[in-house]
Write an enzyme that holds these catalytic residues in place. Sequence first.
Site, PDB file in Angstrom:
ATOM      1  N   LYS A 119       0.834  -1.214   0.000  1.00  0.00           N
ATOM      2  CA  LYS A 119       0.000   0.000   0.000  1.00  0.00           C
ATOM      3  C   LYS A 119       0.862   1.255   0.000  1.00  0.00           C
ATOM      4  O   LYS A 119       0.625   2.183  -0.749  1.00  0.00           O
ATOM      5  CB  LYS A 119      -0.913   0.058   1.250  1.00  0.00           C
ATOM      6  CG  LYS A 119      -1.780  -1.159   1.449  1.00  0.00           C
ATOM      7  CD  LYS A 119      -2.685  -1.003   2.671  1.00  0.00           C
ATOM      8  CE  LYS A 119      -1.992  -0.879   4.009  1.00  0.00           C
ATOM      9  NZ  LYS A 119      -1.208  -2.071   4.420  1.00  0.00           N
ATOM     10  N   ARG A 175      -8.416   1.077  10.037  1.00  0.00           N
ATOM     11  CA  ARG A 175      -7.979  -0.300  10.257  1.00  0.00           C
ATOM     12  C   ARG A 175      -8.970  -1.065  11.126  1.00  0.00           C
ATOM     13  O   ARG A 175      -8.740  -2.227  11.415  1.00  0.00           O
ATOM     14  CB  ARG A 175      -6.628  -0.276  10.965  1.00  0.00           C
ATOM     15  CG  ARG A 175      -5.437  -0.621  10.065  1.00  0.00           C
ATOM     16  CD  ARG A 175      -4.215  -0.397  10.909  1.00  0.00           C
ATOM     17  NE  ARG A 175      -3.049  -1.089  10.502  1.00  0.00           N
ATOM     18  CZ  ARG A 175      -2.006  -0.529   9.919  1.00  0.00           C
ATOM     19  NH1 ARG A 175      -2.041   0.738   9.585  1.00  0.00           N
ATOM     20  NH2 ARG A 175      -0.933  -1.234   9.671  1.00  0.00           N
ATOM     21  N   ARG A 188      12.514  -1.581  10.711  1.00  0.00           N
ATOM     22  CA  ARG A 188      11.600  -1.232  11.802  1.00  0.00           C
ATOM     23  C   ARG A 188      11.507  -2.387  12.797  1.00  0.00           C
ATOM     24  O   ARG A 188      11.500  -3.543  12.394  1.00  0.00           O
ATOM     25  CB  ARG A 188      10.201  -0.958  11.231  1.00  0.00           C
ATOM     26  CG  ARG A 188      10.059   0.393  10.594  1.00  0.00           C
ATOM     27  CD  ARG A 188       8.830   0.513   9.736  1.00  0.00           C
ATOM     28  NE  ARG A 188       7.617  -0.080  10.299  1.00  0.00           N
ATOM     29  CZ  ARG A 188       6.435  -0.052   9.685  1.00  0.00           C
ATOM     30  NH1 ARG A 188       6.303   0.541   8.509  1.00  0.00           N
ATOM     31  NH2 ARG A 188       5.378  -0.620  10.226  1.00  0.00           N
ATOM     32  N   ARG A 236      11.892  -5.746   4.397  1.00  0.00           N
ATOM     33  CA  ARG A 236      11.634  -4.325   4.191  1.00  0.00           C
ATOM     34  C   ARG A 236      12.638  -3.456   4.940  1.00  0.00           C
ATOM     35  O   ARG A 236      13.036  -3.764   6.058  1.00  0.00           O
ATOM     36  CB  ARG A 236      10.218  -4.013   4.692  1.00  0.00           C
ATOM     37  CG  ARG A 236       9.819  -2.597   4.449  1.00  0.00           C
ATOM     38  CD  ARG A 236       8.349  -2.467   4.389  1.00  0.00           C
ATOM     39  NE  ARG A 236       7.724  -2.512   5.706  1.00  0.00           N
ATOM     40  CZ  ARG A 236       6.418  -2.326   5.869  1.00  0.00           C
ATOM     41  NH1 ARG A 236       5.640  -2.118   4.830  1.00  0.00           N
ATOM     42  NH2 ARG A 236       5.901  -2.357   7.078  1.00  0.00           N
ATOM     43  N   ARG A 248       1.120  -8.498  14.063  1.00  0.00           N
ATOM     44  CA  ARG A 248       0.488  -7.563  13.119  1.00  0.00           C
ATOM     45  C   ARG A 248      -0.454  -8.305  12.185  1.00  0.00           C
ATOM     46  O   ARG A 248      -1.546  -7.829  11.884  1.00  0.00           O
ATOM     47  CB  ARG A 248       1.563  -6.814  12.313  1.00  0.00           C
ATOM     48  CG  ARG A 248       2.329  -5.846  13.180  1.00  0.00           C
ATOM     49  CD  ARG A 248       3.571  -5.375  12.479  1.00  0.00           C
ATOM     50  NE  ARG A 248       3.271  -4.451  11.396  1.00  0.00           N
ATOM     51  CZ  ARG A 248       4.142  -4.152  10.434  1.00  0.00           C
ATOM     52  NH1 ARG A 248       5.328  -4.711  10.414  1.00  0.00           N
ATOM     53  NH2 ARG A 248       3.820  -3.298   9.503  1.00  0.00           N
TER      54      ARG A 248
HETATM   55  P1  AMP Z   1       2.051   0.736   9.278  1.00  0.00           P
HETATM   56  O1  AMP Z   1       3.206   1.635   9.020  1.00  0.00           O
HETATM   57  O2  AMP Z   1       0.808   1.117   8.529  1.00  0.00           O
HETATM   58  O3  AMP Z   1       2.398  -0.725   9.092  1.00  0.00           O
HETATM   59  O4  AMP Z   1       1.682   0.914  10.829  1.00  0.00           O
HETATM   60  C1  AMP Z   1       2.635   0.620  11.833  1.00  0.00           C
HETATM   61  C2  AMP Z   1       1.936   0.481  13.168  1.00  0.00           C
HETATM   62  O5  AMP Z   1       1.290   1.712  13.510  1.00  0.00           O
HETATM   63  C3  AMP Z   1       0.814  -0.563  13.216  1.00  0.00           C
HETATM   64  O6  AMP Z   1       1.304  -1.876  13.445  1.00  0.00           O
HETATM   65  C4  AMP Z   1      -0.001  -0.043  14.393  1.00  0.00           C
HETATM   66  O7  AMP Z   1       0.606  -0.319  15.631  1.00  0.00           O
HETATM   67  C5  AMP Z   1       0.056   1.460  14.181  1.00  0.00           C
HETATM   68  N1  AMP Z   1      -1.054   1.950  13.318  1.00  0.00           N
HETATM   69  C6  AMP Z   1      -0.948   2.500  12.082  1.00  0.00           C
HETATM   70  N2  AMP Z   1      -2.156   2.830  11.605  1.00  0.00           N
HETATM   71  C7  AMP Z   1      -3.053   2.477  12.549  1.00  0.00           C
HETATM   72  C8  AMP Z   1      -4.466   2.538  12.644  1.00  0.00           C
HETATM   73  N3  AMP Z   1      -5.211   3.045  11.651  1.00  0.00           N
HETATM   74  N4  AMP Z   1      -5.043   2.075  13.784  1.00  0.00           N
HETATM   75  C9  AMP Z   1      -4.314   1.585  14.794  1.00  0.00           C
HETATM   76  N5  AMP Z   1      -2.984   1.468  14.775  1.00  0.00           N
HETATM   77  C10 AMP Z   1      -2.347   1.923  13.656  1.00  0.00           C
END
Ligand code: AMP
Length: 218
Positions: free
Chosen positions: A13, A88, A160, A127, A171
């Site tokens: 994404k 989410r 990360r 990644r 996740r």
């Molecule tokens: P991402 O970079 O989108 O993979 O997000 C990294 C982490 O941020 C996720 O594993 C969650 O802990 C948190 N996070 C990001 N977006 C959301 C969301 N919409 N709702 C809740 N937690 C989020």
Amino acid sequence: MRYVFLGPPGAGKGTQAEMISRKYDIPHISSGEMLRENVTAETKLGKKAMSYMDRGELVPDQILIRLIKDKLSSPDCSKGFILDGFPRTVVQAEALVSILHQLELKLDAVIYFDVPFEELITRLSGRRTCRACGINYHIKFKPPKDKRVCDKCEGTLYQRDDDKEGAIQNRLNEYQRRTKPLIAYYRKEGLLITVEGGKEISKIFEELCRIFGVARYE
Ligand code: AMP
């Protein structure tokens, strides 16, 4: 153009949102990146979010809803946006309806990136992310010219914590339990468009550009 990019972590994404944002000159709003910026800046919000993120769990809905509401209300989102990683949960999706209603805006579509589960682990564990601009690379599928340096801004690349083994499984579990129901939610709303996210980056990008030309809903 107002789109949500939906899909499991590692579905591509962010990569596609970045490319679309550049081509159409609309903001790429990554909720994960916004949270990471808060963690780095050691804000109150960042301190609250950090422990959830490190464990690979979702951060509480109300934190995200406030963050996204402020962002969508800002003038740079008036032309459109790509929302990557938000909503989410169903609670977040319902909050988005009310935020957009208040702003008198409507979503064009929700693009669902469908990727086989086995492939997500390979993608996430390979990644690498730029500490300065947040762009993602992959050691095999999208390698940077120098494995330690971002091609775009020369920031340092790192892995990360939540792209490491233990957190990846959490996740993916969180996705199955709390985010996957959004596929049915948006299909019912008549907004869902599925793209096969297992294909090459350039092929998916072409498909998205076609979709943005003529949207076809399921
Ligand atoms: P991402 O970079 O989108 O993979 O997000 C990294 C982490 O941020 C996720 O594993 C969650 O802990 C948190 N996070 C990001 N977006 C959301 C969301 N919409 N709702 C809740 N937690 C989020």
